[in-house]
Motif scaffolding. Structure first.
Motif, PDB file in Angstrom:
ATOM      1  N   ALA A  73       0.828  -1.204   0.000  1.00 10.69           N
ATOM      2  CA  ALA A  73       0.000   0.000   0.000  1.00 10.69           C
ATOM      3  C   ALA A  73       0.863   1.255   0.000  1.00 10.69           C
ATOM      4  N   VAL A  74       1.886   1.275   0.851  1.00  7.79           N
ATOM      5  CA  VAL A  74       2.764   2.443   0.919  1.00  7.79           C
ATOM      6  C   VAL A  74       3.486   2.641  -0.408  1.00  7.79           C
ATOM      7  N   GLU A  75       3.993   1.556  -0.968  1.00 12.79           N
ATOM      8  CA  GLU A  75       4.719   1.657  -2.237  1.00 12.79           C
ATOM      9  C   GLU A  75       3.811   2.202  -3.339  1.00 12.79           C
ATOM     10  N   ASN A  76       2.573   1.765  -3.360  1.00 13.54           N
ATOM     11  CA  ASN A  76       1.640   2.255  -4.374  1.00 13.54           C
ATOM     12  C   ASN A  76       1.212   3.689  -4.106  1.00 13.54           C
ATOM     13  N   ALA A  77       1.156   4.094  -2.838  1.00 10.93           N
ATOM     14  CA  ALA A  77       0.878   5.506  -2.543  1.00 10.93           C
ATOM     15  C   ALA A  77       1.964   6.398  -3.138  1.00 10.93           C
ATOM     16  N   VAL A  78       3.224   5.947  -3.057  1.00 12.04           N
ATOM     17  CA  VAL A  78       4.330   6.699  -3.662  1.00 12.04           C
ATOM     18  C   VAL A  78       4.169   6.748  -5.178  1.00 12.04           C
ATOM     19  N   LYS A  79       3.839   5.630  -5.791  1.00 10.14           N
ATOM     20  CA  LYS A  79       3.624   5.608  -7.242  1.00 10.14           C
ATOM     21  C   LYS A  79       2.534   6.601  -7.646  1.00 10.14           C
ATOM     22  N   ILE A  80       1.440   6.594  -6.907  1.00  9.20           N
ATOM     23  CA  ILE A  80       0.312   7.474  -7.229  1.00  9.20           C
ATOM     24  C   ILE A  80       0.714   8.938  -7.051  1.00  9.20           C
ATOM     25  N   ALA A  81       1.394   9.250  -5.945  1.00 12.60           N
ATOM     26  CA  ALA A  81       1.818  10.624  -5.692  1.00 12.60           C
ATOM     27  C   ALA A  81       2.782  11.116  -6.767  1.00 12.60           C
ATOM     28  N   ARG A  82       3.694  10.259  -7.188  1.00 13.36           N
ATOM     29  CA  ARG A  82       4.635  10.655  -8.242  1.00 13.36           C
ATOM     30  C   ARG A  82       3.910  10.869  -9.574  1.00 13.36           C
ATOM     31  N   ALA A  83       2.950  10.009  -9.874  1.00  4.91           N
ATOM     32  CA  ALA A  83       2.190  10.172 -11.117  1.00  4.91           C
ATOM     33  C   ALA A  83       1.396  11.479 -11.103  1.00  4.91           C
ATOM     34  N   TYR A  84       0.861  11.825  -9.953  1.00  7.50           N
ATOM     35  CA  TYR A  84       0.021  13.028  -9.839  1.00  7.50           C
ATOM     36  C   TYR A  84       0.848  14.306  -9.874  1.00  7.50           C
ATOM     37  N   THR A  85       1.950  14.334  -9.141  1.00  8.88           N
ATOM     38  CA  THR A  85       2.739  15.565  -9.010  1.00  8.88           C
ATOM     39  C   THR A  85       3.799  15.723 -10.097  1.00  8.88           C
ATOM     40  N   LYS A  86       4.147  14.628 -10.769  1.00  9.75           N
ATOM     41  CA  LYS A  86       5.269  14.615 -11.717  1.00  9.75           C
ATOM     42  C   LYS A  86       6.583  14.986 -11.026  1.00  9.75           C
ATOM     43  N   ARG A  87       6.680  14.674  -9.721  1.00 12.85           N
ATOM     44  CA  ARG A  87       7.889  14.889  -8.934  1.00 12.85           C
ATOM     45  C   ARG A  87       8.405  13.531  -8.456  1.00 12.85           C
ATOM     46  N   GLN A  88       9.606  13.532  -7.860  1.00  9.36           N
ATOM     47  CA  GLN A  88      10.202  12.259  -7.472  1.00  9.36           C
ATOM     48  C   GLN A  88      10.476  12.100  -5.979  1.00  9.36           C
ATOM     49  N   ALA A  89      10.847  13.171  -5.285  1.00  9.53           N
ATOM     50  CA  ALA A  89      11.326  13.045  -3.904  1.00  9.53           C
ATOM     51  C   ALA A  89      10.202  12.634  -2.951  1.00  9.53           C
ATOM     52  N   VAL A  90      10.574  11.837  -1.951  1.00  6.55           N
ATOM     53  CA  VAL A  90       9.643  11.398  -0.908  1.00  6.55           C
ATOM     54  C   VAL A  90      10.270  11.723   0.448  1.00  6.55           C
ATOM     55  N   VAL A  91       9.505  12.357   1.321  1.00  2.54           N
ATOM     56  CA  VAL A  91       9.982  12.736   2.648  1.00  2.54           C
ATOM     57  C   VAL A  91       9.337  11.840   3.700  1.00  2.54           C
ATOM     58  N   VAL A  92      10.175  11.298   4.585  1.00  6.49           N
ATOM     59  CA  VAL A  92       9.711  10.476   5.711  1.00  6.49           C
ATOM     60  C   VAL A  92      10.378  10.991   6.983  1.00  6.49           C
ATOM     61  N   PHE A  93      10.163  10.302   8.115  1.00  4.77           N
ATOM     62  CA  PHE A  93      10.535  10.863   9.407  1.00  4.77           C
ATOM     63  C   PHE A  93      11.377   9.901  10.247  1.00  4.77           C
ATOM     64  N   ASP A  94      12.164  10.486  11.127  1.00  2.13           N
ATOM     65  CA  ASP A  94      12.890   9.691  12.113  1.00  2.13           C
ATOM     66  C   ASP A  94      11.917   8.768  12.840  1.00  2.13           C
ATOM     67  N   HIS A  95      12.351   7.558  13.132  1.00  2.00           N
ATOM     68  CA  HIS A  95      11.594   6.553  13.889  1.00  2.00           C
ATOM     69  C   HIS A  95      10.440   5.938  13.094  1.00  2.00           C
ATOM     70  N   GLY A  96      10.297   6.293  11.824  1.00  2.00           N
ATOM     71  CA  GLY A  96       9.186   5.769  11.030  1.00  2.00           C
ATOM     72  C   GLY A  96       9.437   4.349  10.550  1.00  2.00           C
ATOM     73  N   TYR A  97       8.353   3.608  10.356  1.00  6.35           N
ATOM     74  CA  TYR A  97       8.414   2.263   9.778  1.00  6.35           C
ATOM     75  C   TYR A  97       7.340   2.159   8.695  1.00  6.35           C
ATOM     76  N   HIS A  98       7.741   1.679   7.503  1.00  4.04           N
ATOM     77  CA  HIS A  98       6.786   1.616   6.405  1.00  4.04           C
ATOM     78  C   HIS A  98       6.809   0.301   5.635  1.00  4.04           C
ATOM     79  N   GLY A  99       7.716  -0.645   5.992  1.00  2.13           N
ATOM     80  CA  GLY A  99       7.659  -1.933   5.320  1.00  2.13           C
ATOM     81  C   GLY A  99       9.012  -2.526   5.020  1.00  2.13           C
TER      82      GLY A  99
END
Length: 452
Positions: A132-158
């Motif tokens: 789900a997280v990986e596909n959220a990134v794909k969708i966000a990149r397709a929508y914004t036409k940008r590449q960078a992704v920002v996450v946070f200290d202590h985060g866990y995503h998969g």
């Protein structure tokens, strides 16, 4: 096949834990299963229901883990079994991308209703939280036409390659598995207990630092998505200090960045609200869900603003098993149960009981010369205690945490550890657990403090 009688909601320890049958199975497991697949407790499950796990030796353990926040409605909840069994008899699979079926659409409709915000929403279904997280990134990149992704200290995503890059903790999740996906940037989070100038300053100061780093080091115009857990799970059940999430949400909105709430562990009534981001009125652009969504069956989702969700080209999203019909039926049963039993209210009750007991323990052991409870935090049935060697220095004490967990396991209580420093005991009881089992589990935790 004769149905087994209901599983008594009573703890029972009749052998050492693990018992002889579990030990036999463990020997078989070691010969057949890859060593990289670990287990918290090598006790092999025979049945589970409500707040009890029964092992192959006949021990009944109190469940404060819920399969890591998955069986929130209890293992094998009636509505989940009923709906999934009916679907199982009709068909197990066609692949939604080949010939679709109504269950997938019904789950998407339910997610549109339950997730925050009154805007038009759409969903795509997958198998796991990482997907789900990986596909959220794909969708966000397709929508914004940008590449960078920002996450946070202590985060866990998969644990996939991209989500390992998004995850903060090296061991055991990332160590030796690189190189990782590029264009991922990590910034501070408002960890109130450990913020240098105190919890009262953590929200605004951490937000200012995060925004400054993004602006200077990445450039807001390059950021496709900001992804955060509204309560950070594996990082230690950290609730970002008040004001932090709204400030980050505003920065995202002001700069055309897709704000993604990762609610995989905190969603579906776990924190006493349908989703944890509701606590400060956060309406995310996209929200990722899994774990508690389907009562134990593998299902995950990305839900969000229709115009963002529609940005990916036809055929760009999906997967052979994504939105499996049996899992979708399980999800509809799980949601039915949550509404019927008002499990948000139940989660808040669990919080009140647990925090009162844990606060009393913290005071009782405040001057223990070996370790102390430094912090009690979390919401609903997502509660944790952080163990430190000394309250003044806040030095983490992972050894005491491991010893406490082991002592609980020996007495028939399943608890989990977490935290960047390995010094957090986390409690995730099923939302349907009875007060008697809840308090008995807390008694065991208190006894563990005494014995350790």
């Amino acid at each position: 096949m004769t149905a087994l009688p209901p599983l008594p909601q009573e703890r029972r320890v009749v052998t050492a834990i693990p018992g002889p049958k579990s030990q036999e199975l463990q020997a078989r497991r070691l010969a057949a299963v890859a060593a990289g697949v670990g287990s918290v407790l090598p006790v092999f499950t025979a049945r589970a229901s409500g707040g009890i796990i029964e092992d192959v030796d006949g021990n009944r353990l109190i469940d404060f883990g819920s399969g890591i926040a998955v069986t929130s409605v209890g293992a094998s909840a009636e509505a989940v079994v009923r709906r999934a069994s009916a679907q199982l008899a009709d068909f197990t699979h066609t692949c939604f991308m080949v010939t679709p079926y109504e269950g997938y659409v019904e789950v998407a409709e339910a997610l549109a209703e339950l997730t925050p915000g009154d805007h038009a929403k759409k969903s795509a279904l997958f198998n796991s939280g990482a997907e789900a997280v990986e596909n959220a990134v794909k969708i966000a990149r397709a929508y914004t036409k940008r590449q960078a992704v920002v996450v946070f200290d202590h985060g866990y995503h998969g644990r996939t390659n991209l989500t390992m890059a998004l995850t903060a903790k090296n061991m055991p999740y990332k160590h030796g598995f690189g190189p990782f996906a590029p264009e991922v940037y990590r910034v501070p989070v408002a960890y109130g207990y450990r913020w240098p100038t105190g919890p009262e300053n953590a929200g605004p100061e951490a937000a200012a630092q995060a925004v400054d780093q993004i602006s200077k080091q990445v450039g807001a115009d390059n950021v496709a998505a900001i992804i955060i857990e509204p309560v950070l799970g594996e990082g230690g059940f950290i609730e970002p200090a008040k004001g932090f999430l709204p400030a980050i949400r505003k920065f995202a909105a002001d700069n055309g960045i897709v704000f993604v709430a990762d609610e995989i562990q905190s969603g579906f009534c776990r924190t006493g609200q349908w989703f944890a981001c509701e606590d400060e009125g956060i309406v995310p652009d996209l929200i990722t869900t899994a774990k508690g969504i389907a009562g134990g069956l593998p299902l995950a989702a990305v839900t969000g603003r229709a115009e963002i969700m529609d940005a990916a080209h036809a055929g760009g999203l999906g997967g052979t098993y994504g939105g499996n019909p049996v899992a979708c039926a399980g999800a509809l049963g799980s949601i039915e149960t949550m509404k019927e039993l008002d499990l948000n209210a139940r989660a808040k009750h669990i919080e009140a009981v647990m925090k009162a007991r844990l606060t009393a323990m913290a005071e009782k052991y405040a001057h223990n010369d070996r370790f102390s409870i430094g912090d009690i935090r979390g919401r609903g049935a997502m509660i944790a205690i952080e163990l430190v060697k000394d309250r003044a220095t806040k030095e983490p004490h992972p050894e005491a945490t491991a010893a406490l967990a082991k002592a609980c396991h020996q007495e028939g209580l399943v608890v989990l550890t977490c935290g960047t420093y390995g010094n957090v005991l986390r409690f995730l009881p099923p939302l349907v657990i009875g007060d008697d089992l809840l308090n008995e589990g807390l008694d065991i935790i208190e006894q563990a403090f005494t014995s350790v």
